[in-house]
Write a protein that holds these residues in place. Structure first.
Motif, PDB file in Angstrom:
ATOM      1  N   TYR A  77      24.326  95.660  83.939  1.00 33.34           N
ATOM      2  CA  TYR A  77      25.325  94.899  83.204  1.00 33.34           C
ATOM      3  C   TYR A  77      26.609  94.920  84.018  1.00 33.34           C
ATOM      4  O   TYR A  77      27.183  95.980  84.261  1.00 33.34           O
ATOM      5  CB  TYR A  77      25.554  95.506  81.816  1.00 33.34           C
ATOM      6  N   GLU A  78      27.043  93.730  84.453  1.00 31.63           N
ATOM      7  CA  GLU A  78      28.208  93.600  85.325  1.00 31.63           C
ATOM      8  C   GLU A  78      29.496  93.793  84.528  1.00 31.63           C
ATOM      9  O   GLU A  78      29.692  93.177  83.480  1.00 31.63           O
ATOM     10  CB  GLU A  78      28.202  92.208  85.965  1.00 31.63           C
ATOM     11  N   ALA A  79      30.382  94.631  85.040  1.00 27.73           N
ATOM     12  CA  ALA A  79      31.672  94.873  84.393  1.00 27.73           C
ATOM     13  C   ALA A  79      32.587  93.682  84.627  1.00 27.73           C
ATOM     14  O   ALA A  79      32.883  93.334  85.766  1.00 27.73           O
ATOM     15  CB  ALA A  79      32.302  96.147  84.936  1.00 27.73           C
ATOM     16  N   ILE A  80      32.974  93.029  83.537  1.00 30.56           N
ATOM     17  CA  ILE A  80      33.900  91.901  83.615  1.00 30.56           C
ATOM     18  C   ILE A  80      34.866  91.980  82.441  1.00 30.56           C
ATOM     19  O   ILE A  80      34.703  92.804  81.542  1.00 30.56           O
ATOM     20  CB  ILE A  80      33.169  90.539  83.589  1.00 30.56           C
ATOM     21  N   ALA A  81      35.849  91.099  82.440  1.00 24.20           N
ATOM     22  CA  ALA A  81      36.801  91.031  81.334  1.00 24.20           C
ATOM     23  C   ALA A  81      36.146  90.266  80.183  1.00 24.20           C
ATOM     24  O   ALA A  81      36.134  89.040  80.164  1.00 24.20           O
ATOM     25  CB  ALA A  81      38.081  90.349  81.778  1.00 24.20           C
ATOM     26  N   ILE A  82      35.568  90.998  79.256  1.00 25.93           N
ATOM     27  CA  ILE A  82      34.902  90.407  78.094  1.00 25.93           C
ATOM     28  C   ILE A  82      35.242  91.251  76.872  1.00 25.93           C
ATOM     29  O   ILE A  82      35.245  92.476  76.937  1.00 25.93           O
ATOM     30  CB  ILE A  82      33.367  90.304  78.312  1.00 25.93           C
ATOM     31  N   THR A  83      35.582  90.589  75.792  1.00 29.77           N
ATOM     32  CA  THR A  83      35.950  91.293  74.560  1.00 29.77           C
ATOM     33  C   THR A  83      35.364  90.553  73.359  1.00 29.77           C
ATOM     34  O   THR A  83      34.955  89.400  73.465  1.00 29.77           O
ATOM     35  CB  THR A  83      37.484  91.367  74.384  1.00 29.77           C
ATOM     36  N   ASP A  84      35.367  91.232  72.223  1.00 29.75           N
ATOM     37  CA  ASP A  84      35.000  90.565  70.981  1.00 29.75           C
ATOM     38  C   ASP A  84      35.993  90.972  69.903  1.00 29.75           C
ATOM     39  O   ASP A  84      36.784  91.887  70.093  1.00 29.75           O
ATOM     40  CB  ASP A  84      33.555  90.881  70.572  1.00 29.75           C
ATOM     41  N   ASP A  85      35.946  90.260  68.788  1.00 30.35           N
ATOM     42  CA  ASP A  85      36.907  90.515  67.714  1.00 30.35           C
ATOM     43  C   ASP A  85      36.438  91.578  66.733  1.00 30.35           C
ATOM     44  O   ASP A  85      37.059  91.792  65.703  1.00 30.35           O
ATOM     45  CB  ASP A  85      37.248  89.218  66.984  1.00 30.35           C
ATOM     46  N   GLY A  86      35.350  92.246  67.064  1.00 27.90           N
ATOM     47  CA  GLY A  86      34.859  93.325  66.216  1.00 27.90           C
ATOM     48  C   GLY A  86      33.744  92.866  65.303  1.00 27.90           C
ATOM     49  O   GLY A  86      33.748  91.739  64.809  1.00 27.90           O
ATOM     50  N   VAL A  87      32.803  93.724  65.085  1.00 30.39           N
ATOM     51  CA  VAL A  87      31.669  93.423  64.231  1.00 30.39           C
ATOM     52  C   VAL A  87      32.068  93.687  62.789  1.00 30.39           C
ATOM     53  O   VAL A  87      32.603  94.742  62.458  1.00 30.39           O
ATOM     54  CB  VAL A  87      30.443  94.285  64.619  1.00 30.39           C
ATOM     55  N   THR A  88      31.829  92.701  61.946  1.00 28.11           N
ATOM     56  CA  THR A  88      32.099  92.867  60.517  1.00 28.11           C
ATOM     57  C   THR A  88      30.817  92.611  59.748  1.00 28.11           C
ATOM     58  O   THR A  88      29.970  91.825  60.168  1.00 28.11           O
ATOM     59  CB  THR A  88      33.181  91.886  60.030  1.00 28.11           C
ATOM     60  N   GLN A  89      30.691  93.269  58.623  1.00 29.97           N
ATOM     61  CA  GLN A  89      29.531  93.081  57.765  1.00 29.97           C
ATOM     62  C   GLN A  89      30.029  92.800  56.355  1.00 29.97           C
ATOM     63  O   GLN A  89      30.392  93.713  55.623  1.00 29.97           O
ATOM     64  CB  GLN A  89      28.628  94.311  57.798  1.00 29.97           C
ATOM     65  N   SER A  90      30.058  91.536  56.022  1.00 28.29           N
ATOM     66  CA  SER A  90      30.572  91.130  54.714  1.00 28.29           C
ATOM     67  C   SER A  90      29.512  91.189  53.627  1.00 28.29           C
ATOM     68  O   SER A  90      29.836  91.130  52.449  1.00 28.29           O
ATOM     69  CB  SER A  90      31.122  89.708  54.799  1.00 28.29           C
ATOM     70  N   GLY A  91      28.257  91.267  54.023  1.00 27.65           N
ATOM     71  CA  GLY A  91      27.178  91.216  53.048  1.00 27.65           C
ATOM     72  C   GLY A  91      26.663  89.806  52.854  1.00 27.65           C
ATOM     73  O   GLY A  91      25.651  89.587  52.209  1.00 27.65           O
TER      74      GLY A  91
END
Length: 75
Positions: free
Chosen positions: A44-58
């Protein structure tokens, strides 16, 4: 794996997210952090990648994950 072994890991218990994108037969593997990660035989190549966080609303229709990737990444 124990908590203690995670605390003494190479990443010092700092989470590293791994992303795998597939389109047809092509596959791209990326990791957050400052260095490449080898996991289960894939690099897995290290790059500038982000996410807004995992949410579980149901509610499946309400769960969304937004991923932001550096435009210079080779996709």
């Amino acid at each position: 794996m124990t908590y203690d072994s995670l605390e003494r890991s190479n990443y010092g218990a700092i989470p590293v997210a791994l992303y795998e994108f597939k389109l047809g037969t092509a596959t791209w593997c990326y990791a957050t952090g400052d260095r490449d990660v080898v996991y289960r035989g894939k690099t897995y190549e290290a790059i500038a990648i982000t996410d807004d966080g995992v949410t579980q609303s149901g509610e499946t229709s309400g769960d969304e994950l937004v991923i932001t990737i550096d435009e210079r990444a080779a996709i």
